[in-house]
Design a protein around this motif. Structure first.
Motif, PDB file in Angstrom:
ATOM      1  N   ALA A  58       0.840  -1.193   0.000  1.00 43.61           N
ATOM      2  CA  ALA A  58       0.000   0.000   0.000  1.00 43.61           C
ATOM      3  C   ALA A  58       0.875   1.243   0.000  1.00 43.61           C
ATOM      4  CB  ALA A  58      -0.919  -0.002   1.224  1.00 43.61           C
ATOM      5  N   GLY A  59       0.472   2.231  -0.799  1.00 47.03           N
ATOM      6  CA  GLY A  59       1.227   3.483  -0.833  1.00 47.03           C
ATOM      7  C   GLY A  59       1.775   3.784  -2.211  1.00 47.03           C
ATOM      8  N   ALA A  60       2.799   4.651  -2.250  1.00 50.89           N
ATOM      9  CA  ALA A  60       3.345   5.138  -3.517  1.00 50.89           C
ATOM     10  C   ALA A  60       3.954   4.021  -4.349  1.00 50.89           C
ATOM     11  CB  ALA A  60       4.386   6.228  -3.231  1.00 50.89           C
ATOM     12  N   GLU A  61       4.511   3.016  -3.683  1.00 49.10           N
ATOM     13  CA  GLU A  61       5.150   1.932  -4.417  1.00 49.10           C
ATOM     14  C   GLU A  61       4.140   1.203  -5.296  1.00 49.10           C
ATOM     15  OE1 GLU A  61       8.249  -1.736  -3.457  1.00 49.10           O
ATOM     16  OE2 GLU A  61       6.755  -1.138  -1.948  1.00 49.10           O
ATOM     17  N   ALA A  62       2.958   0.928  -4.766  1.00 47.73           N
ATOM     18  CA  ALA A  62       1.925   0.245  -5.541  1.00 47.73           C
ATOM     19  C   ALA A  62       1.456   1.107  -6.708  1.00 47.73           C
ATOM     20  CB  ALA A  62       0.753  -0.127  -4.646  1.00 47.73           C
ATOM     21  N   VAL A  63       1.341   2.408  -6.473  1.00 47.78           N
ATOM     22  CA  VAL A  63       0.922   3.318  -7.545  1.00 47.78           C
ATOM     23  C   VAL A  63       1.949   3.312  -8.676  1.00 47.78           C
ATOM     24  CG1 VAL A  63       0.420   5.718  -8.128  1.00 47.78           C
ATOM     25  CG2 VAL A  63      -0.410   4.756  -5.966  1.00 47.78           C
ATOM     26  N   TRP A  64       3.230   3.333  -8.314  1.00 48.61           N
ATOM     27  CA  TRP A  64       4.281   3.295  -9.323  1.00 48.61           C
ATOM     28  C   TRP A  64       4.215   2.000 -10.131  1.00 48.61           C
ATOM     29  CZ3 TRP A  64       7.544   4.285 -12.863  1.00 48.61           C
ATOM     30  CH2 TRP A  64       8.620   3.447 -13.144  1.00 48.61           C
ATOM     31  N   LEU A  80       1.212   2.256 -12.585  1.00 42.91           N
ATOM     32  CA  LEU A  80       1.460   3.118 -13.745  1.00 42.91           C
ATOM     33  C   LEU A  80       2.403   2.438 -14.737  1.00 42.91           C
ATOM     34  CD1 LEU A  80       1.858   6.586 -11.977  1.00 42.91           C
ATOM     35  CD2 LEU A  80      -0.083   5.794 -13.347  1.00 42.91           C
ATOM     36  N   ALA A  81       3.442   1.781 -14.205  1.00 41.48           N
ATOM     37  CA  ALA A  81       4.409   1.120 -15.080  1.00 41.48           C
ATOM     38  C   ALA A  81       3.753  -0.029 -15.841  1.00 41.48           C
ATOM     39  CB  ALA A  81       5.595   0.620 -14.259  1.00 41.48           C
ATOM     40  N   VAL A  82       2.947  -0.830 -15.149  1.00 42.56           N
ATOM     41  CA  VAL A  82       2.278  -1.950 -15.801  1.00 42.56           C
ATOM     42  C   VAL A  82       1.306  -1.454 -16.861  1.00 42.56           C
ATOM     43  CG1 VAL A  82       0.601  -3.808 -15.434  1.00 42.56           C
ATOM     44  CG2 VAL A  82       2.562  -3.583 -13.914  1.00 42.56           C
ATOM     45  N   PHE A  83       0.547  -0.418 -16.545  1.00 38.69           N
ATOM     46  CA  PHE A  83      -0.392   0.143 -17.518  1.00 38.69           C
ATOM     47  C   PHE A  83       0.349   0.595 -18.776  1.00 38.69           C
ATOM     48  CE2 PHE A  83      -2.402   3.951 -19.320  1.00 38.69           C
ATOM     49  CZ  PHE A  83      -3.620   3.424 -19.708  1.00 38.69           C
ATOM     50  N   ALA A  84       1.479   1.263 -18.597  1.00 34.50           N
ATOM     51  CA  ALA A  84       2.256   1.729 -19.746  1.00 34.50           C
ATOM     52  C   ALA A  84       2.759   0.553 -20.580  1.00 34.50           C
ATOM     53  CB  ALA A  84       3.427   2.592 -19.273  1.00 34.50           C
ATOM     54  N   VAL A  85       3.245  -0.501 -19.910  1.00 33.59           N
ATOM     55  CA  VAL A  85       3.745  -1.668 -20.638  1.00 33.59           C
ATOM     56  C   VAL A  85       2.617  -2.341 -21.418  1.00 33.59           C
ATOM     57  CG1 VAL A  85       4.736  -3.973 -20.379  1.00 33.59           C
ATOM     58  CG2 VAL A  85       5.668  -2.067 -19.068  1.00 33.59           C
ATOM     59  N   VAL A  86       1.449  -2.465 -20.802  1.00 27.85           N
ATOM     60  CA  VAL A  86       0.308  -3.094 -21.465  1.00 27.85           C
ATOM     61  C   VAL A  86      -0.071  -2.317 -22.734  1.00 27.85           C
ATOM     62  CG1 VAL A  86      -2.176  -3.538 -21.258  1.00 27.85           C
ATOM     63  CG2 VAL A  86      -0.629  -4.209 -19.419  1.00 27.85           C
ATOM     64  N   PHE A 144       0.138 -17.689  -2.380  1.00 24.45           N
ATOM     65  CA  PHE A 144       0.716 -17.496  -3.705  1.00 24.45           C
ATOM     66  C   PHE A 144       1.537 -16.204  -3.678  1.00 24.45           C
ATOM     67  CE2 PHE A 144       0.865 -16.097  -8.056  1.00 24.45           C
ATOM     68  CZ  PHE A 144       1.036 -17.274  -8.771  1.00 24.45           C
ATOM     69  N   PRO A 145       2.718 -16.190  -4.310  1.00 29.83           N
ATOM     70  CA  PRO A 145       3.599 -15.020  -4.229  1.00 29.83           C
ATOM     71  C   PRO A 145       2.910 -13.725  -4.661  1.00 29.83           C
ATOM     72  CG  PRO A 145       4.739 -16.868  -5.244  1.00 29.83           C
ATOM     73  CD  PRO A 145       3.306 -17.285  -5.089  1.00 29.83           C
ATOM     74  N   GLN A 146       2.849 -12.771  -3.755  1.00 29.35           N
ATOM     75  CA  GLN A 146       2.331 -11.431  -4.037  1.00 29.35           C
ATOM     76  C   GLN A 146       0.942 -11.458  -4.689  1.00 29.35           C
ATOM     77  OE1 GLN A 146       5.537 -12.251  -4.889  1.00 29.35           O
ATOM     78  NE2 GLN A 146       6.824 -10.846  -3.724  1.00 29.35           N
ATOM     79  N   ARG A 147       0.067 -12.377  -4.262  1.00 28.23           N
ATOM     80  CA  ARG A 147      -1.261 -12.477  -4.857  1.00 28.23           C
ATOM     81  C   ARG A 147      -2.028 -11.163  -4.757  1.00 28.23           C
ATOM     82  NH1 ARG A 147      -6.652 -13.593  -3.378  1.00 28.23           N
ATOM     83  NH2 ARG A 147      -7.763 -14.872  -4.917  1.00 28.23           N
ATOM     84  N   PHE A 202      -4.350  -6.186  -7.259  1.00 29.09           N
ATOM     85  CA  PHE A 202      -4.385  -4.730  -7.344  1.00 29.09           C
ATOM     86  C   PHE A 202      -3.961  -4.259  -8.733  1.00 29.09           C
ATOM     87  CE2 PHE A 202      -1.946  -0.745  -7.053  1.00 29.09           C
ATOM     88  CZ  PHE A 202      -2.953   0.115  -6.650  1.00 29.09           C
ATOM     89  N   LEU A 203      -2.898  -4.821  -9.272  1.00 29.74           N
ATOM     90  CA  LEU A 203      -2.415  -4.412 -10.588  1.00 29.74           C
ATOM     91  C   LEU A 203      -3.402  -4.792 -11.689  1.00 29.74           C
ATOM     92  CD1 LEU A 203       1.387  -5.296 -10.290  1.00 29.74           C
ATOM     93  CD2 LEU A 203       0.295  -3.049 -10.089  1.00 29.74           C
ATOM     94  N   THR A 204      -4.077  -5.917 -11.514  1.00 30.91           N
ATOM     95  CA  THR A 204      -5.119  -6.279 -12.480  1.00 30.91           C
ATOM     96  C   THR A 204      -6.244  -5.258 -12.462  1.00 30.91           C
ATOM     97  OG1 THR A 204      -4.627  -8.628 -12.168  1.00 30.91           O
ATOM     98  CG2 THR A 204      -6.732  -8.080 -13.184  1.00 30.91           C
ATOM     99  N   PHE A 205      -6.662  -4.890 -11.259  1.00 33.22           N
ATOM    100  CA  PHE A 205      -7.750  -3.915 -11.120  1.00 33.22           C
ATOM    101  C   PHE A 205      -7.359  -2.581 -11.746  1.00 33.22           C
ATOM    102  CE2 PHE A 205     -10.092  -0.606  -8.954  1.00 33.22           C
ATOM    103  CZ  PHE A 205     -11.395  -1.089  -8.972  1.00 33.22           C
ATOM    104  N   THR A 206      -6.188  -2.071 -11.430  1.00 33.33           N
ATOM    105  CA  THR A 206      -5.771  -0.770 -11.970  1.00 33.33           C
ATOM    106  C   THR A 206      -5.595  -0.819 -13.480  1.00 33.33           C
ATOM    107  OG1 THR A 206      -3.460  -1.324 -11.459  1.00 33.33           O
ATOM    108  CG2 THR A 206      -4.675  -0.023  -9.833  1.00 33.33           C
ATOM    109  N   THR A 207      -5.149  -1.957 -14.006  1.00 29.73           N
ATOM    110  CA  THR A 207      -5.006  -2.077 -15.454  1.00 29.73           C
ATOM    111  C   THR A 207      -6.366  -2.060 -16.134  1.00 29.73           C
ATOM    112  OG1 THR A 207      -2.968  -3.368 -15.184  1.00 29.73           O
ATOM    113  CG2 THR A 207      -4.072  -3.489 -17.320  1.00 29.73           C
TER     114      THR A 207
END
Length: 530
Positions: free
Chosen positions: A294-300, A303-309, A372-375, A380-385
């Motif tokens: 939770a926090g800025a790290e998750a936001v970063w 954003l990075a995953v969205f850009a890659v997608v 499961f590792p970092q489930r 969260f990254l799926t939701f934001t994407t």
């Protein structure tokens, strides 16, 4: 989820979706936004997106209704770009996004990262169809997007299963993964073709429209469930069955076609609204489980995953669109150069949706006694994407099409083709009528024979009138005026029937019979022309 919660979900999402039709914003985006807002209202029930419900109970009817309205001939004509997107792009995105996440998140295994890559790889059938329908994309682009979204889920689900097996240590291999994919794909294709035969026989031999529509509602669930039982792709089986049945729908009784179209439009509208509402309602669940990220790290990371997608789709789409015409003179002569605008629109139209979330929630809570590792981070990254693609790409797609001046459907050319087809059909029908009337067994009084010819002439002229000048006073075509006057006359008749019922001159059963006749007359006079 109790019954009241389910009713609130359906009623609320349907209301928002209906209201969205009065705005320039695509309905999926407003429904997602409403779900996000409502999720933070105190007392709102917790809606959990259960994969065992979404995949077998929601995905099949959505795929079926999208496929049965698609063109089998159009999809076959665009088979190469559809295959490159629904298979090639999904596998490419799985590896690119997975590798990027592996490099981005410390301590995340490559297999777990590939699990996430498979989750967000497929653009969603519901999102793509809804937005494409709203913005009026050219027919070729719409066909490609629809074909991709109908078939890519099978590729993604198979890739997800292989990566998940490797991540939890079940000894999955690349050879085994390829074998599983081929079994799922060809098994689903064969199963769909085989299942289509008895289903089509039933549709053409069961004459009661009510029974036909009951069968129609069962078809996608039967195709999906039975295909999955034999380890074939239920997604492909549903799509194949729907395409085949839709291609031969003309052999079914007219009453069945009329009712079936209305039933499936209603089902698709309700399910699409509920699905997008569920996406928005998942935010509190996802955030609660984020834990140490939770926090800025998750936001970063988001954003990075969205850009890659987004970038990965452009990286795949442009070579897939431009190289085949360059390498093949036959393709170049048949299709010409695609230019750069159409591939840009196809690349930008890669919205993700509920399928990605459903697959993500099916990641096991534990494997061999450990989480499961970092489930939670993957959820969260799926939701934001999903939200990011729906909002950013979904909102900007209509103005982007206007900015690029992408030509839409040629309504004039389509109407002209319709008029020519109707003229040919009317000539054949008129010849057939003359043949029948020449037989004394078919003798009719002259007024009734003239009425048959008048109806035929009206049907032939109606399309040509749409190409003519509008009424200078009302702006209506002759066809529009005819339909409006027909409705006024029918409305006057209906008022009389109701008044006679209220006066106890008619009973309700007789009123329903008379109103049904008028309804059929009104449907014939005010048929849908769009």
């Amino acid at each position: 989820m109790d019954v009241m919660s389910l009713l609130l979900l359906v009623a609320g999402s349907t209301a928002v979706s209906a209201a969205a039709r009065r705005t320039p914003v695509p309905a999926p985006l407003l429904v997602v936004a409403a779900g996000l807002a409502v999720s933070y209202v105190p007392g709102v029930p917790v809606y959990t997106l259960a994969p065992h419900i979404v995949l077998p109970l929601i995905l099949p009817p959505l795929l079926y209704t999208a496929a049965i309205d698609s063109s089998y001939l159009g999809l076959r004509a665009q088979l190469r770009p559809i295959a490159l997107l629904s298979v090639g792009y999904v596998l490419f995105a799985t590896f690119v996004v997975g590798w990027a996440l592996y490099l981005l998140v410390p301590g995340l295994s490559l297999t777990a990262a590939l699990v996430f890559g498979a989750v967000v790889a497929p653009p969603d059938a519901v999102a793509a169809t809804a937005v494409a329908r709203r913005v009026g994309l050219p027919s070729r682009i719409t066909t490609i997007l629809q074909g991709e979204s109908l078939l890519n889920d099978a590729t993604a689900i198979t890739a997800f299963r292989v990566a998940l097996a490797a991540a939890v240590g079940e000894g999955a291999t690349w050879a085994g993964g390829i074998g599983e994919f081929l079994l799922a794909a060809f098994g689903g294709l064969v199963f769909g073709l085989v299942l289509m035969v008895p289903l089509h026989w039933l549709r053409t031999h069961v004459k009661e429209a009510l029974l036909q529509n009951t069968l129609s509602l069962l078809i996608p669930f039967v195709a999906y469930a039975t295909a999955e039982q034999v380890h074939a792709s239920g997604v492909i089986a549903v799509v194949v069955v729907a395409l085949c049945l839709g291609h031969r729908a003309w052999e079914v009784d007219f009453a069945t076609r009329l009712q079936e179209g209305a039933v499936w439009r209603m089902v698709a509208f309700v399910l699409e609204a509920a699905v997008f509402a569920l996406i928005g309602l998942q935010l509190p669940i996802v955030l609660r489980g984020l834990g140490e990220y939770a926090g800025a790290e998750a936001v970063w990371y988001a954003l990075a995953v969205f850009a890659v997608v987004v970038v990965a789709r452009f990286v795949w789409v442009y070579p897939a669109a431009l190289l085949p015409p360059l390498l093949s003179a036959r393709i170049r002569e048949r299709e010409g150069s695609p230019g750069w605008k159409s591939p840009f629109v196809i690349a930008w139209a890669g919205m993700r949706g509920v399928v990605s979330l459903a697959i993500a929630f099916s990641i096991p809570l534990s494997a061999d006694g450990t989480d499961f590792p970092q489930r939670n981070l993957l959820l969260f990254l799926t939701f934001t994407t999903v939200i990011g693609t729906l909002v950013v790409q979904g909102l900007t797609l209509p103005p982007l099409i206007r900015l690029l001046k992408i030509p839409g459907r040629d309504i004039q050319a389509e109407t002209l083709a319709e008029a020519n087809a109707q003229a040919q059909a009317s000539r054949v029908a008129e010849q057939r009528l003359d043949e029948l009337l020449s037989d004394e067994r078919n003798a009719l009084p002259a007024p009734l024979a003239d009425r048959l010819r008048t109806v035929l002439e009206r049907r032939r002229n109606a399309v040509w009138e749409r190409l003519g000048q509008a009424n200078p006073v009302t702006g209506e075509s002759v066809d529009d005026t005819y339909r409006r006057l027909s409705r006024e006359m029918i409305s006057a008749e209906r008022d009389v029937f109701v008044r006679l019922r209220d006066a106890r001159y008619l009973d309700d059963e007789m009123l329903r019979t008379l109103l049904r006749r008028l309804d059929l007359e009104e449907a014939a006079a005010y048929r849908e022309t769009a």
